[in-house]
Design a protein around this motif. Structure first.
Motif, short mmCIF file in Angstrom:
data_model
loop_
_atom_site.label_atom_id
_atom_site.label_comp_id
_atom_site.label_asym_id
_atom_site.label_seq_id
_atom_site.Cartn_x
_atom_site.Cartn_y
_atom_site.Cartn_z
N VAL A 197 0.85 -1.20 0.00
CA VAL A 197 0.00 0.00 0.00
C VAL A 197 0.88 1.24 0.00
O VAL A 197 0.62 2.21 -0.71
N ARG A 198 1.97 1.16 0.78
CA ARG A 198 2.89 2.30 0.84
C ARG A 198 3.47 2.61 -0.54
O ARG A 198 3.46 3.76 -0.98
N LEU A 200 2.20 1.84 -3.36
CA LEU A 200 1.10 2.34 -4.20
C LEU A 200 0.88 3.83 -3.95
O LEU A 200 0.79 4.62 -4.89
N VAL A 201 0.81 4.18 -2.67
CA VAL A 201 0.57 5.57 -2.31
C VAL A 201 1.70 6.46 -2.84
O VAL A 201 1.46 7.53 -3.40
N GLU A 202 2.93 5.95 -2.67
CA GLU A 202 4.06 6.76 -3.13
C GLU A 202 4.05 6.91 -4.65
O GLU A 202 4.34 7.98 -5.18
N GLN A 204 1.38 6.85 -6.48
CA GLN A 204 0.30 7.79 -6.78
C GLN A 204 0.77 9.23 -6.57
O GLN A 204 0.51 10.09 -7.39
N ASN A 205 1.48 9.42 -5.48
CA ASN A 205 2.00 10.75 -5.19
C ASN A 205 2.92 11.23 -6.31
O ASN A 205 2.89 12.38 -6.71
N LYS A 206 3.74 10.30 -6.82
CA LYS A 206 4.68 10.69 -7.88
C LYS A 206 3.98 10.87 -9.22
O LYS A 206 4.36 11.72 -10.00
N GLU A 208 1.08 11.97 -9.59
CA GLU A 208 0.45 13.29 -9.54
C GLU A 208 1.43 14.35 -10.00
O GLU A 208 1.08 15.28 -10.69
N GLU A 209 2.68 14.11 -9.62
CA GLU A 209 3.72 15.03 -10.03
C GLU A 209 3.85 15.00 -11.56
O GLU A 209 3.90 16.03 -12.21
N THR A 211 1.51 14.03 -13.72
CA THR A 211 0.31 14.61 -14.31
C THR A 211 0.43 16.13 -14.35
O THR A 211 0.09 16.76 -15.34
N LEU A 212 0.96 16.64 -13.25
CA LEU A 212 1.09 18.08 -13.15
C LEU A 212 1.97 18.61 -14.28
O LEU A 212 1.62 19.57 -14.94
N ASP A 215 0.15 18.34 -17.57
CA ASP A 215 -0.84 19.41 -17.63
C ASP A 215 -0.18 20.73 -18.03
O ASP A 215 -0.69 21.47 -18.85
N GLU B 24 -3.06 19.85 -6.93
CA GLU B 24 -2.07 18.94 -7.55
C GLU B 24 -0.66 19.28 -7.08
O GLU B 24 0.27 19.37 -7.88
N TYR B 28 6.10 15.81 -2.04
CA TYR B 28 7.51 15.78 -1.63
C TYR B 28 8.15 17.17 -1.70
O TYR B 28 9.30 17.35 -1.34
N ILE B 99 -1.78 6.24 3.62
CA ILE B 99 -1.75 4.78 3.57
C ILE B 99 -3.02 4.21 4.20
O ILE B 99 -3.68 3.34 3.63
#
Lengths: 221, 241, 221
Positions: A197-198, A200-202, A204-206, A208-209, A211-212, A215, B24, B28, B99
């Protein structure tokens, strides 16, 4: 051992097994079933055959599972609206979906399945981190969780499992069998692996970066 | 400016994640100054709407401002230890929370799968007993037990308004002496521990004694949240005496 | 009224009825059944017939009873070890005697977790105030507690722990290990303290989902 049970007529075996599962208040494990079958007093019953008494002891589990499958076939074939399902590492009777959905339209049944976001979050934390105290939960959620913990206790989804040896000796909480039943899981190992899960979350966080950036390029182009 | 309806946030972390998702933001590399301003303006809106602001929002606001201040330190200091980005602690906390939010979505999906599964309602085998007793016999947990006791003693408080209170044996002075005696060895103690097994009048007496000691600046009392236990510490004034 | 239900195929009617009785947490009365059948959302189901919709309203009770009888016939004919019985308060599933008797000898099937209000109150007093005498219990409850104390003794939830040095040297009672087991705690320290219970009781009184309207500036827009 369960020789006496095995020497009974198979139809009778199934009825006795079905009785055990039907009457058990909590999901009944295969080990409990074997233990109970061993302790039931069958002295009044005279054996009809001994075809199955030759089953090796290590195959007893499989044989019981096979009988449960047969019972389920019969239940469906005879149009019963319920069958035996496996949950919380045990067997329990439950409605079949196509009939349960009628109950689901009634508020007194539906409300039992309703959970707020906060409750789900708190349950998730307790499920993974148990035994865990309220202050520890609050540290992860970053917010007071007193009411949520109380309502989970009240709904019997968590229980007190001890006290922690720190200042104030706070209660430690853990999840209950009811929790497994409501969420339809056999044991806590069926929850997603936390490391996965960690990542996955990380990811997703990246993403998003990413996607940004895309965009941004789109806007520029 | 336009109106949107928001569910109430689960806490400051939830609010921060909302900003991060909405704008968005790269988690980090959080633009701390911008997000601090947003956070503060949210709190201000709550104030304007006369909504009680939970203490954790204020704590987070101060954390954000602290990080913001540290970020403004001269660059060469930042270079010394790159890993000591002042935002690190907050980022870790946010990810940890993400998480469990993710897992709670898994739980929600399981719940969805189980929405039409209903277990057998009554497990009773002794049927003749059932017919007469079931309505009045309910399964009980340890909380039901505690609740029964709580309701009983509060009921008694109401019914027996005139209770003979035997406070005469103990005076405020005695309670003060007792507290100071304990604190000389313990240095700090929680109110609950202090009042363990105390009867109600004694409990009240202790409380008054503590107020008196605080007033005299011999001890100070600390409580982390409104309904949590109160911890008592000796002041320097006491220690100097 | 239950027209929509009556317009369904009879086999289907029986399955829905069986589901209701199966999932109900109390014995369900015929009036509760009629009320629930009326409120179930059948909108997805298209009626197969309307033969029964002509049943007069005052005959609905009889018709439901007739369906339950038919379900019971099916259950017996297909060798299920349980059926629907009528108890004072309504209909409920129960194991058939010839199978239930096997369970009688097994302790886990005596429902030990069920308590009347009086029993729970008395047990609560003893748990929190032990060692305590019967006169002291009666003082708190304001009522004779002789029978209740005896039944708690019989269920092995309390025991005599000594005698009090007052007039009549009354017995003092305390809780047993069995008590801890049934309530799932390791020792008496794990009993919730009264502050915790207070916050629980208060939380129950103000359970409502809050939604907050906030004017929110959209900086991008």
């Amino acid at each position: 051992m369960i020789e006496k049970f095995l020497s009974l007529d198979k139809a009778y075996q199934k009825q006795i097994l079905e009785t055990l599962i039907f009457a058990s208040e909590q999901p009944i494990t295969i080990y409990e079933i074997l233990d109970l079958l061993d302790r039931i007093d069958f002295s009044e019953i005279h054996s009809k055959n001994d075809a199955h008494s030759s089953i090796e002891s290590n195959k007893h589990n499989d044989y019981i599972k096979h009988l449960i499958e047969e019972i389920n076939h019969e239940l469906v074939a005879t149009n019963r609206p319920y069958l035996i399902i496996s949950v919380a590492n045990g067997y329990v009777f439950a409605t079949r979906n196509e009939f349960g959905k009628f109950l689901g339209s009634l508020p007194q049944f539906k409300n039992k399945k309703r959970f707020s976001k906060a409750m789900l979050e708190t349950l998730a934390i307790i499920a993974y981190k148990q035994p865990i105290t309220k202050p520890e939960i609050e540290e992860i959620r970053g917010t007071n969780s007193n009411e949520i913990v109380n309502s989970l206790l009240e709904r019997n989804l968590i229980k007190i499992v001890g006290r922690k040896d720190t200042i104030g000796r706070p209660f430690m909480y853990g999840t209950t069998i009811e929790f497994l039943k409501i969420f339809g899981i056999n044991n806590l190992n069926e929850l997603p692996n936390l490391d996965e899960v960690r990542s996955l979350v990380e990811a997703q966080n990246k993403r998003e970066e990413l996607t940004l950036k895309i965009d941004f390029e789109d806007e520029g182009g | 400016m336009y109106k949107i309806v928001l569910p109430i946030f689960e806490g400051p972390l939830d609010l921060l994640l909302y900003f991060i998702k909405r704008d968005e933001i790269n988690i980090y590399d959080i633009p701390i100054s911008k997000i601090t301003d947003e956070f503060l303006s949210y709190i201000k809106k709550m104030q304007e709407l006369d909504i009680e602001i939970a203490s954790e929002f204020l704590v987070m606001a101060s954390t954000l401002m602290e990080i913001k201040a540290k970020m403004l330190l001269p660059i060469e200091q930042k270079d010394i230890a790159e890993e000591q980005d002042p935002r690190n602690g907050l980022v870790q906390q946010l990810i940890e929370y993400q998480i469990f939010k993710e897992v709670s979505q898994f739980l929600e999906a399981k719940l969805e799968q189980m929405q039409y599964t209903f277990y057998r309602g009554i497990y009773e085998t002794e049927i003749p007993e059932l017919s007469t007793k079931l309505k009045t016999f309910k399964p009980a947990t340890v909380y039901d037990l505690a609740k029964a006791f709580y309701e009983m003693i509060t009921r008694n408080e109401n019914n027996l308004a005139v209770q003979s209170i035997k406070t005469t044996e103990l005076k405020i002075e005695d309670a003060i002496a007792k507290i100071l005696e304990i604190m000389r060895t313990e240095k700090q103690i929680s109110f609950k521990t202090l009042c363990q097994n105390a009867s109600k009048p004694v409990f009240v007496l202790f409380f008054v004694a503590i107020l008196e000691l605080v007033k005299q600046k011999l001890i100070y009392a600390y409580q982390s949240t409104f309904d949590s236990d109160i911890f008592l510490f000796l002041t320097s004034k006491f220690q100097n005496n």
